[in-house]
Every structure is written in structure tokens, then in C-alpha cells.
Design an enzyme around this catalytic site. Structure first.
Site, short mmCIF file in Angstrom:
data_model
loop_
_atom_site.label_atom_id
_atom_site.label_comp_id
_atom_site.label_asym_id
_atom_site.label_seq_id
_atom_site.Cartn_x
_atom_site.Cartn_y
_atom_site.Cartn_z
CG ASP A 54 -0.39 -0.04 2.52
OD1 ASP A 54 0.84 -0.18 2.62
OD2 ASP A 54 -1.14 0.08 3.51
CB SER A 55 4.59 1.73 -0.15
OG SER A 55 4.82 0.55 -0.90
CG ASP A 93 0.50 -4.12 2.06
OD1 ASP A 93 0.67 -5.05 2.86
OD2 ASP A 93 1.31 -3.17 1.94
CE LYS A 123 3.32 -5.99 3.93
NZ LYS A 123 2.86 -4.81 4.68
CD GLU A 125 0.46 -1.41 8.09
OE1 GLU A 125 0.08 -0.60 8.97
OE2 GLU A 125 0.96 -1.04 7.02
CD GLU A 192 7.81 -0.11 7.63
OE1 GLU A 192 6.85 -0.82 7.30
OE2 GLU A 192 8.01 1.03 7.15
O1 KIV Z 1 3.55 -1.09 1.63
C1 KIV Z 1 4.75 -1.45 1.68
O2 KIV Z 1 5.55 -1.17 0.78
C2 KIV Z 1 5.19 -2.20 2.85
C3 KIV Z 1 6.67 -2.40 3.00
C4 KIV Z 1 7.27 -1.16 3.53
C5 KIV Z 1 6.97 -3.57 3.86
O3 KIV Z 1 4.39 -2.61 3.64
#
Ligand code: KIV
Length: 274
Positions: A54-55, A93, A123, A125, A192
């Protein structure tokens, strides 16, 4: 001279194979991708795991945080990446607001990701506070990668992007959460921006692979954001980031040269026309 990448096993990477890699001490390489063309290059270069992170909110959409990302947007990026990848394990994510506090919604969000993107796993959090969501997602046979430490979706609670779990209480909570995530069935864990010593301790303690970002060399693998490590996003240079290329400069120079060639009439030449 052949490189490690050229010699690499061409079989599809699975969650099972990541655990076997940890067991034999082979480090796991993970990188983000959000679109077809870059995913094709990254997969072809021998990446083990591609994270549709989600980056994307930061590096693709230009938002300050990851919070604005929607499920539809993550699915769009996931589908684009999946059209390119043949070998790497692809993780998508779950965006902010699609799994916290409501495990039924979490399951339907995860099912949409899996059905519409064809990705391998998701994934999300958090630790104990998202336990119910993780357990429900796992009942549908969807593999879950956890993410602890600096969890960017909680940035408004943290107030800054500084190193997490330096204090004993937060480090103890992280250890308990890591154990819990393994116990309930997560197949891997991202840590992280936490002290290297703590990350190494967690990696040693768990049987599942621990992938670090800003968490030192004691993890079972490493993940970076592609735009950061390729020098496309130059405004972000934390100490943990190693830049492997300066694509920002290369792209800028190439585009400036193209502008110049068009303006001067140098492009196209006789051979570049019909
Ligand atoms: O969204 C992302 O790129 C991440 C990484 C920083 C692990 O969760």
C-alpha cells in the site's frame, strides 16, 4: 561469470518454499511492485517475493500516508503485477479500513483480493488487535503475512516515522504479537524499523520467515520499496535504505534530452520516419 540470480531455481515460489528457505538459512529477497512492466523486470531478475504494497499510496499516487488507498486501487495494482509474474510469490497489502475491527469485512476484503487479482496471499498490519480478522481470513485458506513494528497505517497514532520498539514495554508487546501471529497461522512476518537486536531475536525465536525493512541483518530476508532502492523517489533517504541505482537522474537526463531533440528538430531524423 554467472550471478546467483542467473543460477536461481525457476520454480514458482510458494509459502511452503519460503519456510524451507528459512530452514536451510537461505535469505529471502522481497521488493515492492505496483505495475506490469516493473513487475516483469523484477520477477525476471530473480526476486523471491513481490509485495504489492500500500506504499503505492506514496510512490504511485503521491499521498503523504498509506491511509487513502482503497481496496479497488489495491486490486488494480495487484492485477497489473499478477499479469507479469511467473516465479515470485505475490503478496497484496490489505489497505487501511478493510480489516480492522470487523473480521467479516476483513474476510470479504481478502476474498476480493484473491479472486480478482489471483495473487498468492495477503499482508496486513498489527498483532493481537487484528487477531480475529487474521483467524477468519485463514479459515478461507488465504495465507496471511503479518507486519509489526512501524506499521504505516497507524502513523496518526505513532505521530512520526521514527524507530519503534526501543522501549522495553513496546519491545515485549512486539515479541508477544510475533509469537501470536505464528501461533494463529501466519506464514511470514514483516518487521519494519525496529532495533536490529530485537528483530534478530524474533527471527531466531520463530519458525516462520521474518522479513525486515530497517530491522538489520539478523532477519531471514529483506524488503525495500522499489522506487526508493532504484533512486526514483529521492526525497526519502532513511539510514536503512541502500540505493542500487539512480534512475531518477537517468530518467531526468533522458527526458530532458528528448525535449531538447524535439525542440531543435533533431528528432525524428530520416531513419525514424516512414
Ligand atoms: O507497503 C509497503 O511497501 C510495505 C513495506 C514497507 C513492507 O508494507
Amino acid at each position: 561469470m554467472s550471478t546467483y540470480t542467473e543460477d536461481k531455481d525457476k520454480r514458482k515460489v510458494t509459502t511452503r518454499r519460503l519456510i524451507e528457505m528459512k530452514q536451510r538459512g537461505e535469505k529471502i529477497a522481497m521488493l515492492t511492485a505496483y505495475d506490469y512492466s516493473m513487475a516483469k523486470l523484477i520477477d525476471g531478475a530473480g526476486m523471491d517475493v513481490i509485495l504489492v504494497g500500500d506504499s503505492a499510496s506514496n510512490v504511485m499516487a503521491g499521498n503523504i500516508t498509506t491511509l487513502p488507498m482503497t481496496l479497488d486501487q489495491m486490486i488494480y495494482h495487484g492485477k497489473s503485477v499478477m499479469r507479469a509474474v511467473t516465479r515470485a510469490l505475490v503478496v497484496v497489502d490489505m489497505p487501511f479500513g478493510t480489516y480492522q475491527g470487523n473480521s467479516k469485512e476483513a474476510l470479504s476484503s481478502a476474498i476480493r483480493i484473491m479472486k480478482e487479482t489471483h495473487a498468492d496471499c495477503i499482508k496486513l498490519e498489527g498483532g493481537a488487535e487484528v487477531r480475529e480478522s487474521i483467524e477468519r481470513i485463514l479459515t478461507a485458506g488465504i495465507p496471511v503475512m503479518g507486519h509489526l513494528g512501524l506499521t504505516p497505517q497507524s502513523i496518526n497514532k505513532f505521530g512520526s516515522y521514527t524507530v519503534r520498539a526501543r522501549e522495553e514495554a513496546e519491545a515485549n508487546k512486539l515479541i508477544e504479537d510475533a509469537k501470536l501471529l505464528q501461533e494463529i497461522g501466519c506464514f511470514a512476518l514483516v518487521l519494519e524499523k525496529i532495533p536490529a537486536e530485537l528483530a534478530a531475536k524474533v527471527a531466531k525465536m520463530l519458525d516462520i520467515p521474518v522479513i525486515g525493512i530497517g530491522a538489520g541483518n539478523g532477519c531471514d530476508g529483506q524488503v525495500l520499496v522499489m522506487h526508493d532502492m532504484l533512486g526514483i523517489n529521492k526525497g526519502f533517504s532513511p539510514r536503512f535504505l541502500r540505493r542500487y541505482a539512480d534512475l531518477g537522474t537517468i530518467i531526468n537526463d533522458a527526458v530532458a534530452k528528448y525535449v531538447d531533440d524535439v525542440k531543435t528538430g533533431d528528432f525524428p531524423n530520416e531513419k525514424e520516419q516512414y
